[in-house]
Design a protein around this motif. Structure first.
Motif, PDB file in Angstrom:
ATOM      1  N   GLY A   1       0.806  -1.209   0.000  1.00  0.00           N
ATOM      2  CA  GLY A   1       0.000   0.000   0.000  1.00  0.00           C
ATOM      3  C   GLY A   1       0.839   1.258   0.000  1.00  0.00           C
ATOM      4  N   PRO A   2       0.171   2.404  -0.044  1.00  0.00           N
ATOM      5  CA  PRO A   2       0.874   3.681  -0.198  1.00  0.00           C
ATOM      6  C   PRO A   2       1.528   4.218   1.076  1.00  0.00           C
ATOM      7  N   ASP A   3       1.212   3.654   2.232  1.00  0.00           N
ATOM      8  CA  ASP A   3       1.698   4.214   3.488  1.00  0.00           C
ATOM      9  C   ASP A   3       2.793   3.395   4.156  1.00  0.00           C
ATOM     10  N   CYS A   4       3.550   2.640   3.403  1.00  0.00           N
ATOM     11  CA  CYS A   4       4.617   1.864   4.020  1.00  0.00           C
ATOM     12  C   CYS A   4       5.960   2.219   3.399  1.00  0.00           C
ATOM     13  N   ILE A   5       6.979   2.050   4.176  1.00  0.00           N
ATOM     14  CA  ILE A   5       8.343   2.326   3.725  1.00  0.00           C
ATOM     15  C   ILE A   5       9.170   1.082   4.000  1.00  0.00           C
ATOM     16  N   VAL A   6       9.901   0.662   3.014  1.00  0.00           N
ATOM     17  CA  VAL A   6      10.744  -0.528   3.167  1.00  0.00           C
ATOM     18  C   VAL A   6      12.170  -0.098   3.454  1.00  0.00           C
ATOM     19  N   MET A   7      12.762  -0.692   4.460  1.00  0.00           N
ATOM     20  CA  MET A   7      14.146  -0.385   4.788  1.00  0.00           C
ATOM     21  C   MET A   7      15.086  -1.494   4.328  1.00  0.00           C
ATOM     22  N   ALA A   8      14.644  -2.737   4.367  1.00  0.00           N
ATOM     23  CA  ALA A   8      15.484  -3.859   3.945  1.00  0.00           C
ATOM     24  C   ALA A   8      14.589  -5.057   3.678  1.00  0.00           C
ATOM     25  N   TRP A   9      15.011  -5.903   2.747  1.00  0.00           N
ATOM     26  CA  TRP A   9      14.267  -7.114   2.428  1.00  0.00           C
ATOM     27  C   TRP A   9      15.237  -8.130   1.824  1.00  0.00           C
ATOM     28  N   PRO A  10      14.814  -9.374   1.624  1.00  0.00           N
ATOM     29  CA  PRO A  10      15.736 -10.425   1.161  1.00  0.00           C
ATOM     30  C   PRO A  10      16.231 -10.226  -0.276  1.00  0.00           C
ATOM     31  N   TRP A  11      17.511 -10.505  -0.456  1.00  0.00           N
ATOM     32  CA  TRP A  11      18.169 -10.475  -1.756  1.00  0.00           C
ATOM     33  C   TRP A  11      18.886 -11.806  -1.963  1.00  0.00           C
ATOM     34  N   ILE A  12      19.084 -12.156  -3.227  1.00  0.00           N
ATOM     35  CA  ILE A  12      19.858 -13.336  -3.604  1.00  0.00           C
ATOM     36  C   ILE A  12      21.152 -12.823  -4.225  1.00  0.00           C
ATOM     37  N   VAL A  13      22.286 -13.228  -3.649  1.00  0.00           N
ATOM     38  CA  VAL A  13      23.583 -12.721  -4.087  1.00  0.00           C
ATOM     39  C   VAL A  13      24.475 -13.901  -4.472  1.00  0.00           C
ATOM     40  N   GLU A  14      25.147 -13.761  -5.586  1.00  0.00           N
ATOM     41  CA  GLU A  14      26.147 -14.739  -6.007  1.00  0.00           C
ATOM     42  C   GLU A  14      27.513 -14.169  -5.688  1.00  0.00           C
ATOM     43  N   LEU A  15      28.286 -14.899  -4.912  1.00  0.00           N
ATOM     44  CA  LEU A  15      29.645 -14.492  -4.577  1.00  0.00           C
ATOM     45  C   LEU A  15      30.644 -15.342  -5.338  1.00  0.00           C
ATOM     46  N   ASP A  16      31.782 -14.758  -5.618  1.00  0.00           N
ATOM     47  CA  ASP A  16      32.926 -15.491  -6.141  1.00  0.00           C
ATOM     48  C   ASP A  16      33.946 -15.518  -5.011  1.00  0.00           C
ATOM     49  N   VAL A  17      34.001 -16.636  -4.295  1.00  0.00           N
ATOM     50  CA  VAL A  17      34.879 -16.763  -3.136  1.00  0.00           C
ATOM     51  C   VAL A  17      36.323 -16.826  -3.611  1.00  0.00           C
ATOM     52  N   ARG A  18      37.134 -15.902  -3.112  1.00  0.00           N
ATOM     53  CA  ARG A  18      38.541 -15.821  -3.485  1.00  0.00           C
ATOM     54  C   ARG A  18      39.451 -16.446  -2.444  1.00  0.00           C
ATOM     55  N   ARG A  19      39.061 -16.337  -1.167  1.00  0.00           N
ATOM     56  CA  ARG A  19      39.891 -16.867  -0.088  1.00  0.00           C
ATOM     57  C   ARG A  19      38.987 -17.347   1.038  1.00  0.00           C
ATOM     58  N   VAL A  20      39.313 -18.504   1.604  1.00  0.00           N
ATOM     59  CA  VAL A  20      38.560 -19.062   2.733  1.00  0.00           C
ATOM     60  C   VAL A  20      39.448 -18.961   3.964  1.00  0.00           C
ATOM     61  N   TYR A  21      39.001 -18.197   4.952  1.00  0.00           N
ATOM     62  CA  TYR A  21      39.751 -18.027   6.197  1.00  0.00           C
ATOM     63  C   TYR A  21      39.405 -19.118   7.197  1.00  0.00           C
ATOM     64  N   SER A  22      38.147 -19.534   7.171  1.00  0.00           N
ATOM     65  CA  SER A  22      37.675 -20.533   8.120  1.00  0.00           C
ATOM     66  C   SER A  22      36.455 -21.228   7.528  1.00  0.00           C
ATOM     67  N   GLY A  23      36.354 -22.528   7.787  1.00  0.00           N
ATOM     68  CA  GLY A  23      35.178 -23.266   7.333  1.00  0.00           C
ATOM     69  C   GLY A  23      35.456 -24.156   6.147  1.00  0.00           C
ATOM     70  N   ASP A  24      34.483 -24.989   5.847  1.00  0.00           N
ATOM     71  CA  ASP A  24      34.582 -25.972   4.775  1.00  0.00           C
ATOM     72  C   ASP A  24      33.801 -25.471   3.564  1.00  0.00           C
ATOM     73  N   LEU A  25      34.413 -24.578   2.825  1.00  0.00           N
ATOM     74  CA  LEU A  25      33.781 -23.992   1.652  1.00  0.00           C
ATOM     75  C   LEU A  25      34.850 -23.847   0.581  1.00  0.00           C
TER      76      LEU A  25
END
Length: 160
Positions: free
Chosen positions: A52-76
């Motif tokens: 509706g006309p009386d709402c303001i959105v500050m944040a909502w879900p996005w889908i992001v593709e990353l190109d991982v260059r370096r892994v500091y921690s974890g199994d990725l």
């Protein structure tokens, strides 16, 4: 953003947090599964219902593709990975990549954690259950479907 549909998506930021399963709902401190440096390959806002006309959105879900260059921690592995974020607008690309803390989710992708300045996140225990994703595709749809819908609705990202 000069697209008027970005301005009116949900009734309140708290609603977005509730829908997205953000840290405000967590009963225990968040932990991360992987800490990486990555460049953004693509980022797409999801389409939210008009509130509706009386709402303001500050944040909502996005889908992001990353190109991982370096892994500091974890199994990725290095290379492409899909992550879900809750954000207001496009991330600015950083030349050498950005530091990311990722939490695996039940969709088989990752949620991006955004610790407050000075906050230290702990690594998740190996037997920690996966987190709820920031967005759950409706029955019969996939994240790729939601990405296509976002690109059709908002247009292509400034860079992909």
């Amino acid at each position: 953003m000069d697209h008027p549909r970005f301005l009116c998506v949900l009734a309140a930021t708290a609603t977005v947090t509730l829908l997205a399963g953000g840290s405000a709902l967590a009963s225990q401190p968040e932990c991360f599964d992987a800490e990486v440096s990555a460049r953004i390959a693509r980022q797409t806002p999801t389409v939210m219902n008009d509130c509706g006309p009386d709402c303001i959105v500050m944040a909502w879900p996005w889908i992001v593709e990353l190109d991982v260059r370096r892994v500091y921690s974890g199994d990725l592995a290095r290379g492409p990975v899909t992550v879900l974020t809750v954000q207001h607008t496009y991330y600015n690309q950083v030349r050498n990549g950005r530091h990311w803390w990722l939490r695996r989710n039940t969709l088989g992708t990752y949620n991006v954690l955004q610790p407050a300045q000075g906050e230290t996140l702990q690594k998740c225990a190996a037997d920690s259950p996966a987190a709820s994703p920031f967005i759950q595709p409706p029955d019969g749809k996939t994240l790729d479907d939601l990405r296509r819908e976002g690109e059709e609705y908002y247009g292509p990202a400034p860079y992909t």
